[in-house]
Design a protein around this motif. Structure first.
Motif, short mmCIF file in Angstrom:
data_model
loop_
_atom_site.label_atom_id
_atom_site.label_comp_id
_atom_site.label_asym_id
_atom_site.label_seq_id
_atom_site.Cartn_x
_atom_site.Cartn_y
_atom_site.Cartn_z
N SER A 67 11.90 6.70 -14.16
CA SER A 67 13.19 6.59 -14.84
C SER A 67 13.05 6.66 -16.36
O SER A 67 14.05 6.63 -17.07
N ASN A 151 19.50 9.52 -13.72
CA ASN A 151 20.20 10.16 -12.61
C ASN A 151 19.22 10.39 -11.44
O ASN A 151 18.08 10.79 -11.65
N SER A 212 20.90 4.21 -20.07
CA SER A 212 20.54 5.37 -19.24
C SER A 212 19.59 6.29 -20.00
O SER A 212 19.67 6.42 -21.23
N LEU A 305 25.76 6.15 -15.05
CA LEU A 305 24.93 7.33 -14.77
C LEU A 305 25.61 8.66 -15.10
O LEU A 305 24.94 9.69 -15.20
N TYR A 307 27.38 10.62 -13.19
CA TYR A 307 26.90 11.48 -12.10
C TYR A 307 27.58 12.85 -12.11
O TYR A 307 26.92 13.88 -11.85
#
Length: 313
Positions: A67, A151, A212, A305, A307
Motif C-alpha cells: 500500500s 486502491n 491514501s 479510496l 474507487y
C-alpha cells in the motif's frame, strides 16, 4: 535509521536464505485465521507482542502490504529525525547500540518488545496487521496511527509482482492464479477488503489519520505537511521540501540497495497509479468491483479510496 536499516537488510537476507530451503507449502503459517510469512513472523512473536505497552506519543504507520508503507515509512522516519534533532536534552541512559529497533511490530524476535520498552519517545513503528491483532494498549493508550490505504486493484498488481520476485512469499505461475488467491483470503496478512473493513471501525477516531496512496501522489508536499501536523512536528519550508525530495520514488529507488539490500529493486518497482490496467480482465474487474461494494462502499475508507476514479476502466 542506519541501524534499523541494517537490521532490515539482515532480516531480509536471512529470510530469503531460509525460504530458499523451504517447500512452497511451508512458507506461510496461520495465526487466528490469518496467514503470515513464516520466515518473517512467528507464533512466539505474536504471543510476546500481546504484552507490549504502547505510549500515547508512539507514532504508528498501519498499512496492508504493497500500500506504500516503504514510501510513507521513509517520510515518517525523516520527520522523526527532524523532530529529534530539534529536541533538547536528548541524553539517555540507554546504550546507543540499543536505540534502534526494526520498526515492524510483527517482524523480528520475541524479545524485541523488551528492547522497544527501552526506546525513548517518540517511538516509530510500522505494521501490516489487522487492528484486533495489535496489542490492546495501542488503542487503550490512544497511540497516534497513520492509516495508509491504496486502491485494491493496484495493491493486488503490486503484490503479484512482489510475490513472484521474493522467495519468502509463494510465487504464482500466472496472474490468474494470483488473482484467485487474492480474492479468496489466501494472502499473507489476510484479505485486503477485510483489512479495510476492520480498520474502518477506527477511521473516525481522533488519534487516527487516514491517508491514501493516491492523494499523496497527487500532492506530496501537502501530504507530508498534513502528516507532520498530525504528529505535532513543526517544519520549516526548507525542511518540508527536503523530506519530499528524499521520499520521491526516484530518490528512494536510487538508494534502494543501501536501504533494502540486494532486493531493493523488488521493493521499488514502479511506484505509480493504475498499473492494474495492464493485468485485469473484464471478469476480474467485475469480481473486484463486487467485493468493494460488499465490504467497504459507502464507508469512510471506501469513500477515501475514490474507487470510481482510480479503479474504473
Amino acid at each position: 535509521m542506519e541501524k534499523s536499516r541494517k537490521k532490515f537488510t539482515d532480516i531480509l537476507d536471512k529470510a530469503v536464505a531460509t525460504a530458499n530451503t523451504m517447500q512452497c507449502d511451508e512458507l506461510l503459517f496461520s495465526y487466528k485465521g490469518i496467514l503470515y510469512p513464516a520466515t518473517f513472523c512467528s507464533l512466539e512473536v505474536f504471543r510476546a507482542m500481546e504484552s507490549f505497552e504502547a505510549r500515547s506519543d508512539d507514532i504508528i504507520l498501519a498499512g496492508y502490504p504493497k500500500s506504500g508503507t516503504n514510501w510513507v515509512g521513509q517520510i515518517l522516519s525523516d520527520l522523526v529525525a527532524i523532530f529529534e534533532k530539534k529536541m533538547k536534552n536528548k541524553e539517555s541512559s540507554v546504550n546507543d547500540d540499543e536505540l534502534e529497533e526494526f520498526p515492524y511490530f510483527e517482524i523480528g524476535d520475541a524479545r524485541k518488545y523488551e528492547r522497544m520498552n527501552k526506546l525513548p519517545s517518540p517511538r516509530l513503528m510500522f505494521t501490516h496487521l489487522l487492528p484486533e491483532i495489535l496489542p490492546t494498549s495501542v488503542f487503550k493508550n490512544k497511540a497516534k496511527i497513520l492509516l495508509l490505504i491504496r486502491n485494491p486493484k493496484d495493491v493486488a498488481t503490486s503484490f503479484y509482482h512482489f510475490s513472484n520476485a521474493i522467495s519468502p512469499f509463494p510465487s504464482y505461475d500466472t496472474w490468474d492464479d494470483f488473482f484467485a488467491a487474492f480474492m479468496t483470503k489466501k494472502m499473507p496478512w489476510g484479505c485486503y477488503f477485510e483489512y479495510l473493513s476492520a480498520w474502518n471501525k477506527y477511521a473516525a477516531a481522533e488519534n487516527v489519520m487516514v491517508l491514501s496512496y493516491e492523494e499523496l501522489k497527487e500532492n506530496p508536499v501537502q501530504g507530508v505537511k498534513n502528516i507532520a501536523d498530525f504528529f505535532g512536528i513543526c517544519l520549516t519550508e526548507k525542511e518540508l521540501q527536503s523530506v519530499v525530495e528524499r521520499s520521491s520514488f526516484q530518490s528512494m529507488k536510487k538508494n534502494s540497495q543501501k536501504t533494502h539490500g540486494a532486493l531493493g529493486n523488488v521493493f521499488f518497482r514502479k511506484g505509480g497509479v493504475s498499473d492494474w490496467k495492464n493485468l485485469f480482465s473484464e471478469d476480474q474487474n467485475e469480481k473486484m468491483d463486487k467485493a468493494f461494494d460488499k465490504h467497504i462502499r459507502g464507508t469512510k475508507l471506501g469513500t477515501k479510496l475514490k474507487y470510481e476514479i482510480y479503479c474504473k476502466v
